[in-house]
Design a protein around this motif. Structure first.
Motif, PDB file in Angstrom:
ATOM      1  N   GLU A  69       2.987  38.321  -7.579  1.00 14.78           N
ATOM      2  CA  GLU A  69       1.967  39.261  -6.585  1.00 14.78           C
ATOM      3  C   GLU A  69       1.075  38.811  -5.086  1.00 14.78           C
ATOM      4  OE1 GLU A  69      -0.782  42.047  -8.144  1.00 14.78           O
ATOM      5  OE2 GLU A  69      -0.928  43.506  -6.766  1.00 14.78           O
ATOM      6  N   THR A  70       0.402  37.700  -5.405  1.00 14.91           N
ATOM      7  CA  THR A  70       0.152  36.952  -4.317  1.00 14.91           C
ATOM      8  C   THR A  70       1.024  36.465  -3.333  1.00 14.91           C
ATOM      9  OG1 THR A  70      -2.349  36.912  -5.911  1.00 14.91           O
ATOM     10  CG2 THR A  70      -1.811  35.907  -3.914  1.00 14.91           C
ATOM     11  N   ALA A  71       1.858  35.629  -3.978  1.00 15.51           N
ATOM     12  CA  ALA A  71       2.803  34.947  -2.874  1.00 15.51           C
ATOM     13  C   ALA A  71       3.299  36.065  -1.986  1.00 15.51           C
ATOM     14  CB  ALA A  71       3.532  34.024  -4.075  1.00 15.51           C
ATOM     15  N   PHE A  72       3.857  37.020  -2.587  1.00 13.42           N
ATOM     16  CA  PHE A  72       4.861  37.844  -2.229  1.00 13.42           C
ATOM     17  C   PHE A  72       4.050  39.017  -1.170  1.00 13.42           C
ATOM     18  CE2 PHE A  72       8.116  37.854  -5.416  1.00 13.42           C
ATOM     19  CZ  PHE A  72       9.055  38.015  -4.659  1.00 13.42           C
ATOM     20  N   ILE A  73       2.664  39.153  -1.097  1.00 17.90           N
ATOM     21  CA  ILE A  73       2.219  39.621  -0.333  1.00 17.90           C
ATOM     22  C   ILE A  73       1.677  38.658   0.666  1.00 17.90           C
ATOM     23  CG2 ILE A  73      -0.101  40.374   0.274  1.00 17.90           C
ATOM     24  CD1 ILE A  73      -0.866  41.491  -2.640  1.00 17.90           C
ATOM     25  N   VAL A  74       1.010  37.374   0.544  1.00 15.89           N
ATOM     26  CA  VAL A  74       1.259  36.183   1.577  1.00 15.89           C
ATOM     27  C   VAL A  74       2.212  36.464   2.492  1.00 15.89           C
ATOM     28  CG1 VAL A  74       1.205  34.244   2.003  1.00 15.89           C
ATOM     29  CG2 VAL A  74      -0.632  34.710   0.462  1.00 15.89           C
ATOM     30  N   ALA A  75       3.703  36.029   2.159  1.00  9.83           N
ATOM     31  CA  ALA A  75       4.622  35.894   2.735  1.00  9.83           C
ATOM     32  C   ALA A  75       4.973  37.063   3.407  1.00  9.83           C
ATOM     33  CB  ALA A  75       6.108  35.586   2.128  1.00  9.83           C
ATOM     34  N   SER A  76       4.816  38.316   2.616  1.00 12.83           N
ATOM     35  CA  SER A  76       5.016  39.607   3.839  1.00 12.83           C
ATOM     36  C   SER A  76       3.935  39.979   4.494  1.00 12.83           C
ATOM     37  CB  SER A  76       5.212  41.031   2.868  1.00 12.83           C
ATOM     38  OG  SER A  76       6.136  40.799   1.582  1.00 12.83           O
ATOM     39  N   ILE A  77       2.632  39.802   4.470  1.00 12.50           N
ATOM     40  CA  ILE A  77       1.878  39.871   5.771  1.00 12.50           C
ATOM     41  C   ILE A  77       2.331  38.963   6.804  1.00 12.50           C
ATOM     42  CG2 ILE A  77      -0.660  39.337   6.524  1.00 12.50           C
ATOM     43  CD1 ILE A  77      -1.281  40.367   3.819  1.00 12.50           C
ATOM     44  N   ALA A  78       2.600  37.460   6.545  1.00 10.65           N
ATOM     45  CA  ALA A  78       2.832  36.351   7.674  1.00 10.65           C
ATOM     46  C   ALA A  78       3.908  36.606   8.097  1.00 10.65           C
ATOM     47  CB  ALA A  78       3.264  34.728   6.545  1.00 10.65           C
ATOM     48  N   ILE A  79       4.881  36.975   7.362  1.00 13.30           N
ATOM     49  CA  ILE A  79       5.953  37.748   8.254  1.00 13.30           C
ATOM     50  C   ILE A  79       5.786  39.283   8.926  1.00 13.30           C
ATOM     51  CG2 ILE A  79       8.609  38.715   8.677  1.00 13.30           C
ATOM     52  CD1 ILE A  79       8.321  35.398   7.449  1.00 13.30           C
ATOM     53  N   LEU A  80       4.743  39.791   9.136  1.00 12.08           N
ATOM     54  CA  LEU A  80       5.039  41.299   9.702  1.00 12.08           C
ATOM     55  C   LEU A  80       3.878  40.555  10.945  1.00 12.08           C
ATOM     56  CD1 LEU A  80       5.065  44.957  10.268  1.00 12.08           C
ATOM     57  CD2 LEU A  80       2.519  43.905   8.555  1.00 12.08           C
ATOM     58  N   LEU A  81       3.110  40.075  10.619  1.00 14.79           N
ATOM     59  CA  LEU A  81       2.236  39.692  12.422  1.00 14.79           C
ATOM     60  C   LEU A  81       2.500  38.413  12.574  1.00 14.79           C
ATOM     61  CD1 LEU A  81      -1.619  39.405   9.466  1.00 14.79           C
ATOM     62  CD2 LEU A  81      -0.533  41.344  11.266  1.00 14.79           C
ATOM     63  N   GLY A  82       2.869  37.830  12.057  1.00 10.86           N
ATOM     64  CA  GLY A  82       3.893  35.814  12.652  1.00 10.86           C
ATOM     65  C   GLY A  82       5.172  36.414  13.170  1.00 10.86           C
ATOM     66  N   PHE A  83       5.764  37.453  13.499  1.00 11.41           N
ATOM     67  CA  PHE A  83       7.324  37.685  14.056  1.00 11.41           C
ATOM     68  C   PHE A  83       6.519  38.403  15.756  1.00 11.41           C
ATOM     69  CE2 PHE A  83       9.752  40.756  15.457  1.00 11.41           C
ATOM     70  CZ  PHE A  83      11.082  40.263  15.904  1.00 11.41           C
ATOM     71  N   HIS A  84       5.152  39.475  15.456  1.00  6.29           N
ATOM     72  CA  HIS A  84       5.367  40.068  16.443  1.00  6.29           C
ATOM     73  C   HIS A  84       4.285  38.989  17.206  1.00  6.29           C
ATOM     74  CE1 HIS A  84       5.613  43.683  13.365  1.00  6.29           C
ATOM     75  NE2 HIS A  84       6.404  44.315  15.077  1.00  6.29           N
ATOM     76  N   ALA A  85       3.224  38.286  16.317  1.00  9.02           N
ATOM     77  CA  ALA A  85       2.471  36.872  17.445  1.00  9.02           C
ATOM     78  C   ALA A  85       3.170  36.279  17.638  1.00  9.02           C
ATOM     79  CB  ALA A  85       1.602  36.522  16.733  1.00  9.02           C
ATOM     80  N   ALA A  86       4.286  35.628  17.930  1.00  9.77           N
ATOM     81  CA  ALA A  86       5.776  34.615  17.991  1.00  9.77           C
ATOM     82  C   ALA A  86       6.349  35.341  18.911  1.00  9.77           C
ATOM     83  CB  ALA A  86       6.643  34.388  16.735  1.00  9.77           C
ATOM     84  N   TYR A  87       6.762  36.803  18.662  1.00 10.04           N
ATOM     85  CA  TYR A  87       7.880  37.186  19.961  1.00 10.04           C
ATOM     86  C   TYR A  87       7.083  37.789  21.472  1.00 10.04           C
ATOM     87  CZ  TYR A  87       9.514  40.409  22.991  1.00 10.04           C
ATOM     88  OH  TYR A  87       9.658  42.103  23.916  1.00 10.04           O
TER      89      TYR A  87
END
Length: 279
Positions: free
Chosen positions: A81-99
């Protein structure tokens, strides 16, 4: 790009190097399997254990699942559960921040990326202690969400770095053309830019997941009551536990990693993994 391995001799050197590297990487996994399934008299119970045991047993596996069934399942589920939450939040925030970083001058975006990595320069133990006291007050202590948010301090900078490199490889003219053709900003972002950045996004997701899956320092401080799998392995591998049970747990940890890596292996190519470096 011109290949550096033109001649047959260079190709053989490349294969030999690959075989040696694979051997070095796989030999710890081999010993893990041997200790988990071979008779203790031929592994940790022997003065001179053979490299290839001849006696095997399932006693270690039975002891691990019969004695720690509910604890093991709870730890496995919490790690997952922790690993999927971490990866999901990282992609959600990371994609928009990277853009956003790709839309500002390179020098400024490079400076911001450097500042993001500043949190990774501080020892996790130093950060985890004040975070744990704060999480106790707001009710996130010993929860998967709280642990995931703490791990984002380390995971998110790397995610932004990787996705930024992937987005910078996407021609900007495609987005401009989509806007000229009538697409809104949201449509151009999610229907044109995101699909082209999927390989880099998936690679970032996998790395984020792996970093969270075996993370130890934040887990032992922020989630000690209901531990994750790495904490359970540590407890069983020390003097108070059973080293054979700990070995079975360690083997169990590798199974989701292998499955997820196989599923996403088509994205784990050099061009994708080095996206954050090459731009």
């Amino acid at each position: 790009m011109v290949s550096e391995y033109k001649g047959p001799r260079s190709k053989y050197y490349f294969y030999i190097g690959g075989a040696i590297f694979s051997f070095i990487v796989l030999i710890p996994l081999y010993f893990l399997v041997i200790i988990a399934f071979a008779s203790p008299s031929q592994t940790l119970g022997a003065y001179y254990p053979p490299l290839i045991p001849t006696k095997f047993t399932l006693d270690n596996l039975r002891a691990a699942f019969s004695g720690y069934g509910s604890i093991l399942i709870a730890a496995f589920y919490k790690s997952l559960e922790t690993a999927f939450i971490v990866a999901s939040i990282a992609i959600l925030l990371g994609f928009h921040a990277a853009y956003g970083l790709t839309k500002i001058p390179y020098r400024i975006s490079n400076l911001i990326l450097g500042l993001l990595f500043f949190s990774t320069m501080i020892p996790s133990l130093t950060i985890a202690i004040p975070i744990s006291s704060t999480f106790i007050k707001i009710g996130l202590y010993d929860s998967a969400l709280g642990l995931a948010l703490a791990q984002e301090l380390v995971v998110l900078p790397l995610t932004v770095f990787l996705i930024t490199g992937s987005l910078e490889s996407v021609p900007r003219t495609l987005e401009y053309q989509a806007r000229v053709d009538g697409a809104t900003f949201i449509q151009a972002l999610y229907r044109v830019i995101f699909p082209l950045a999927v390989p880099g996004v998936v690679a970032a997701f996998l790395l984020s997941w792996l970093m969270s899956w075996d993370e130890f320092t934040f887990a032992v401080i922020i989630s000690p009551v209901h531990p994750t799998l790495p904490i359970l392995i540590y407890l069983e591998s020390t003097a108070r536990g059973n080293i054979f049970t700990g070995t079975v747990f360690a083997l169990l940890v590798t199974i989701p990693v292998i499955i997820l890596t196989i599923i996403l292996s088509k994205f784990l190519r050099g061009s994708y993994m080095s996206a954050g470096i090459t731009g």
